[in-house]
Enzyme design. Structure first.
Site, mmCIF file in Angstrom:
data_model
loop_
_atom_site.group_PDB
_atom_site.id
_atom_site.type_symbol
_atom_site.label_atom_id
_atom_site.label_comp_id
_atom_site.label_asym_id
_atom_site.label_seq_id
_atom_site.Cartn_x
_atom_site.Cartn_y
_atom_site.Cartn_z
ATOM 1 N N LYS A 187 -36.547 32.503 -0.662
ATOM 2 C CA LYS A 187 -36.476 31.523 -0.654
ATOM 3 C C LYS A 187 -36.560 30.738 1.178
ATOM 4 O O LYS A 187 -35.148 30.251 0.384
ATOM 5 C CB LYS A 187 -35.444 30.910 -2.009
ATOM 6 C CG LYS A 187 -35.037 29.787 -2.090
ATOM 7 C CD LYS A 187 -36.587 28.722 -3.167
ATOM 8 C CE LYS A 187 -36.210 27.597 -3.264
ATOM 9 N NZ LYS A 187 -35.821 26.651 -1.640
ATOM 10 N N GLU A 262 -22.411 32.902 2.099
ATOM 11 C CA GLU A 262 -21.940 31.717 2.863
ATOM 12 C C GLU A 262 -21.730 30.527 2.719
ATOM 13 O O GLU A 262 -23.380 30.057 2.887
ATOM 14 C CB GLU A 262 -22.769 32.261 4.238
ATOM 15 C CG GLU A 262 -22.696 33.874 4.382
ATOM 16 C CD GLU A 262 -21.617 33.806 5.361
ATOM 17 O OE1 GLU A 262 -21.036 33.140 5.555
ATOM 18 O OE2 GLU A 262 -21.574 35.584 4.891
ATOM 19 N N CYS A 296 -22.315 24.942 9.013
ATOM 20 C CA CYS A 296 -20.759 24.995 8.188
ATOM 21 C C CYS A 296 -19.858 24.681 8.775
ATOM 22 O O CYS A 296 -19.095 25.005 8.484
ATOM 23 C CB CYS A 296 -21.696 26.124 7.640
ATOM 24 S SG CYS A 296 -22.077 27.801 8.725
ATOM 25 N N GLU A 395 -16.814 18.825 2.450
ATOM 26 C CA GLU A 395 -18.082 18.625 3.414
ATOM 27 C C GLU A 395 -18.779 17.393 3.740
ATOM 28 O O GLU A 395 -19.390 17.022 2.513
ATOM 29 C CB GLU A 395 -18.423 20.035 3.384
ATOM 30 C CG GLU A 395 -19.533 20.811 3.885
ATOM 31 C CD GLU A 395 -20.075 21.563 4.205
ATOM 32 O OE1 GLU A 395 -20.715 21.448 3.320
ATOM 33 O OE2 GLU A 395 -19.716 22.033 5.131
HETATM 34 P P1 NAD Z 1 -27.955 23.948 -0.495
HETATM 35 O O1 NAD Z 1 -27.047 24.437 -1.771
HETATM 36 O O2 NAD Z 1 -28.593 22.614 -1.525
HETATM 37 O O3 NAD Z 1 -29.545 24.689 -0.443
HETATM 38 C C1 NAD Z 1 -29.619 25.644 0.030
HETATM 39 C C2 NAD Z 1 -30.566 26.653 -0.287
HETATM 40 O O4 NAD Z 1 -30.279 27.142 -2.013
HETATM 41 C C3 NAD Z 1 -32.490 25.779 -0.671
HETATM 42 O O5 NAD Z 1 -32.851 27.100 -0.571
HETATM 43 C C4 NAD Z 1 -32.255 25.835 -2.186
HETATM 44 O O6 NAD Z 1 -33.463 25.871 -2.861
HETATM 45 C C5 NAD Z 1 -31.452 26.334 -3.035
HETATM 46 N N1 NAD Z 1 -30.661 26.424 -4.052
HETATM 47 C C6 NAD Z 1 -30.445 25.129 -4.650
HETATM 48 N N2 NAD Z 1 -30.248 25.492 -5.861
HETATM 49 C C7 NAD Z 1 -30.308 26.286 -6.242
HETATM 50 C C8 NAD Z 1 -30.103 27.251 -7.322
HETATM 51 N N3 NAD Z 1 -29.557 26.378 -8.741
HETATM 52 N N4 NAD Z 1 -29.950 28.298 -7.844
HETATM 53 C C9 NAD Z 1 -30.471 28.410 -6.293
HETATM 54 N N5 NAD Z 1 -31.362 28.069 -5.300
HETATM 55 C C10 NAD Z 1 -30.471 27.324 -5.385
HETATM 56 O O7 NAD Z 1 -27.535 23.734 0.882
HETATM 57 P P2 NAD Z 1 -28.097 22.653 2.007
HETATM 58 O O8 NAD Z 1 -27.662 21.541 1.121
HETATM 59 O O9 NAD Z 1 -29.466 22.632 2.314
HETATM 60 O O10 NAD Z 1 -27.666 23.321 3.099
HETATM 61 C C11 NAD Z 1 -26.355 22.878 3.225
HETATM 62 C C12 NAD Z 1 -25.352 23.584 2.840
HETATM 63 O O11 NAD Z 1 -25.380 25.025 3.768
HETATM 64 C C13 NAD Z 1 -23.834 23.417 3.335
HETATM 65 O O12 NAD Z 1 -22.488 23.166 2.298
HETATM 66 C C14 NAD Z 1 -22.721 24.183 4.818
HETATM 67 O O13 NAD Z 1 -22.299 24.423 5.243
HETATM 68 C C15 NAD Z 1 -23.471 25.524 4.373
HETATM 69 N N6 NAD Z 1 -24.186 26.102 5.000
HETATM 70 C C16 NAD Z 1 -23.240 27.901 5.357
HETATM 71 C C17 NAD Z 1 -23.498 28.476 6.565
HETATM 72 C C18 NAD Z 1 -22.978 29.885 6.342
HETATM 73 O O14 NAD Z 1 -22.851 30.565 7.129
HETATM 74 N N7 NAD Z 1 -21.483 29.856 5.984
HETATM 75 C C19 NAD Z 1 -25.005 28.177 7.707
HETATM 76 C C20 NAD Z 1 -25.477 27.111 7.304
HETATM 77 C C21 NAD Z 1 -25.709 26.563 5.898
#
Ligand code: NAD
Length: 498
Positions: A187, A262, A296, A395
């Site tokens: 996805k 993650e 992150c 965050e």
């Molecule tokens: P998000 O959680 O909103 O979205 C991430 C992905 O999940 C997108 O593809 C989104 O479409 C999908 N998604 C959203 N709701 C969903 C659901 N209910 N079920 C399944 N999939 C769903 O995150 P974001 O705002 O796009 O990214 C930022 C976040 O990602 C921050 O919290 C950051 O810290 C984290 N992040 C973590 C790491 C790590 O390795 N720990 C790395 C990069 C980003």
């Protein structure tokens, strides 16, 4: 031809259409639904992204299921050779990949190119695993019995990724999943949709059989949830926000699907009074503001020994004010990814100021007209906050940092370890005893000494304590534990026949 991939489907009056990739070809959602994707640099509508439903996810799962036998029966060495070819093609297409990322994510070109380089290294590391994929040889209490472990694929894996470093996020999960023999439904992020399609085209050209790698575009709450809840998907590997991660763990837990999460971070950088101040300012600035704070591992809290506080803060403000916003090569940080995120960051700054925070530089939290300017947030430094204030604990995922004077390293450790998160931390000191005392005790999965809060490499395990994840580590060879099931095989020799 990968070059300019996203421009070949120009429709809808100059808008670019980005589709799914199922069973080796591009296709739009069966229900003809679309998401608008705006250019973060200028706020203009540029892309229509196909918005997939459960039907499209089912189609992708079917393709992944049909290709599983062939892919999982290739030897790991052969899988590694195909991964190597993907890497070779990524090198050839590196500038097209970078341009695409720079445009969709709103990044200066050097940042996009750095990310492509990291994704290539990720591929090189896991291609090499094809010649290792080590198991264990075990002893036995029974004479003549021999025992060993093997790594086996889960089956179909669902990979869900965010937009902050699009190709690195894809590579981080796809390469280890493939080398372990899994087939994939990925996805893509709705904010950076086309790089996954470019990757799929390269993989096909490299010889990856159709159906092994499938891409679903669309909203997380629809297609993401459909992946998480699909009974044929054995493992969900998710990178994204903590709230969504918790929801995924709850849903996947109902059917005991494997889950690797993650998640977010609120990462601290400590500046001791013996630190090289210019170096500490340099790394604090990169930790807090590079990639517009959308990491992150961003250093969003800085603890400074009180006897050097004023000196550090003066230099840090000067540095923050000197940073250039934009997407050209002479710029330091681009915009944040979308309007929702832009508004959330502004609101968080406003709340922090209402909570008693002192704005030292950057944004005051008021919303400006973003139509012509894009989603730009100036590097923002806030002091004077209580450790219990919202900004001290939440965050933001933007270029906003709060700073705090501290008495000593014990106090810094206490504040670090009171965080709900525990992804990364950094300490600046010339004293190896202090550095190691802190590194051994801090509750974070990554500890960096005299560098930034980010900077893990593809062969290093990454992940965190608490709300930063569920304990798995990707990438590094630890990722193999996520993407394979361990099987213990034993046999008894008939020694009495000899
Ligand atoms: P998000 O959680 O909103 O979205 C991430 C992905 O999940 C997108 O593809 C989104 O479409 C999908 N998604 C959203 N709701 C969903 C659901 N209910 N079920 C399944 N999939 C769903 O995150 P974001 O705002 O796009 O990214 C930022 C976040 O990602 C921050 O919290 C950051 O810290 C984290 N992040 C973590 C790491 C790590 O390795 N720990 C790395 C990069 C980003």
């Amino acid at each position: 031809m990968v070059a300019g991939h996203q421009y070949k489907n120009i429709v809808m009056k100059d808008l670019i259409k980005v589709l799914n990739w199922i069973n080796g070809i591009e296709c739009s959602s069966e229900e003809d639904m679309w998401i608008d994707k705006y250019n973060p640099d200028n706020g203009k509508l540029t892309i229509k992204v196909t918005n997939s439903s459960e039907i499209d996810v089912n189609n992708a799962v079917k393709a992944a299921e049909n290709s599983f036998k062939e892919w999982s029966e290739f030897t790991p060495v052969k899988r590694g050779q195909i991964l190597s070819k993907i890497v070779d093609l990524m090198k050839v297409s590196a500038s097209e990949l970078s341009e695409n990322i720079a445009l969709e994510a709103g990044k200066p070109p050097q940042d996009a190119a750095g990310e492509v380089g990291a994704a290539i290294m990720q591929g090189e590391f896991f291609a090499g695993e094809g010649m290792r994929l080590y198991g264990k040889s075990l002893t036995s209490g029974t004479p003549g019995k021999y025992s060993h472990t093997t790594r086996n694929p889960h089956g179909i894996v669902g990979l869900i990724v965010p937009a902050n470093t699009p190709i690195a996020n894809i590579a981080w999960k796809t390469f280890p999943a493939l080398i372990c023999g899994n087939t994939i439904v990925l996805k893509s992020s709705e904010d950076t949709p086309s790089v996954a399609i470019m990757f799929a085209e390269l993989a096909k050209k490299a010889g990856l059989p159709d159906g092994v790698f499938n891409v679903i575009q669309g909203e997380g709450s629809i297609s993401g949830e459909a992946i998480v809840n699909h009974p044929k998907i054995s493992l969900i590997s998710f990178t994204g926000s903590t709230n969504v991660g918790i929801r995924i763990a709850q849903n996947a837990g109902k059917r005991l699907a494997r889950v690797s999460l993650e998640l977010g971070g609120k990462n601290a950088l400590i500046v001791c009074d013996d630190a090289d101040l210019d170096e500490a300012v340099h790394w604090s600035s990169l930790s807090a503001f590079s990639n517009a704070g959308q990491r992150c591992a961003a250093g969003s809290k800085i603890f400074i020994f009180e006897n050097i506080y004023d000196n550090f803060v003066k230099k840090f403000i000067m540095k923050a004010k000197s940073l250039k916003l934009g997407t050209r090569s002479d710029c330091d940080l681009g915009p944040v990814i979308n309007q929702r995120q832009y508004q959330n960051i502004k609101k968080s700054i406003k709340t922090a100021i209402e909570d008693g925070g002192i704005l030292l530089c950057g944004e005051d939290g008021s919303l400006s007209d973003i139509d012509n300017e894009g989603y730009y947030i100036k590097p923002t430094i806030i002091s004077g906050l209580n450790h219990s204030a919202e900004l001290s604990n939440t965050e933001i995922f933007g270029p906003v940092v709060s700073i705090y004077p501290i008495k000593n390293i014990q106090e810094a450790l206490e504040y670090c370890n009171s965080s709900k998160y525990g992804l990364t931390s950094a300490i600046h000191t010339k004293n190896v005893d202090t550095a190691m005392w802190f590194a051994q005790r801090v509750r974070s999965g990554v500890v960096n000494i005299n560098i930034g809060t980010y900077g893990s490499e593809p062969h290093m395990p990454f992940g965190g304590y608490g709300l930063s994840g569920n304990g798995t580590r990707e990438p590094g060879s630890e990722a193999l534990d996520v993407y394979s099931e361990i099987k213990n095989i034993s046999f008894l020799t008939r020694e009495n026949l000899i």
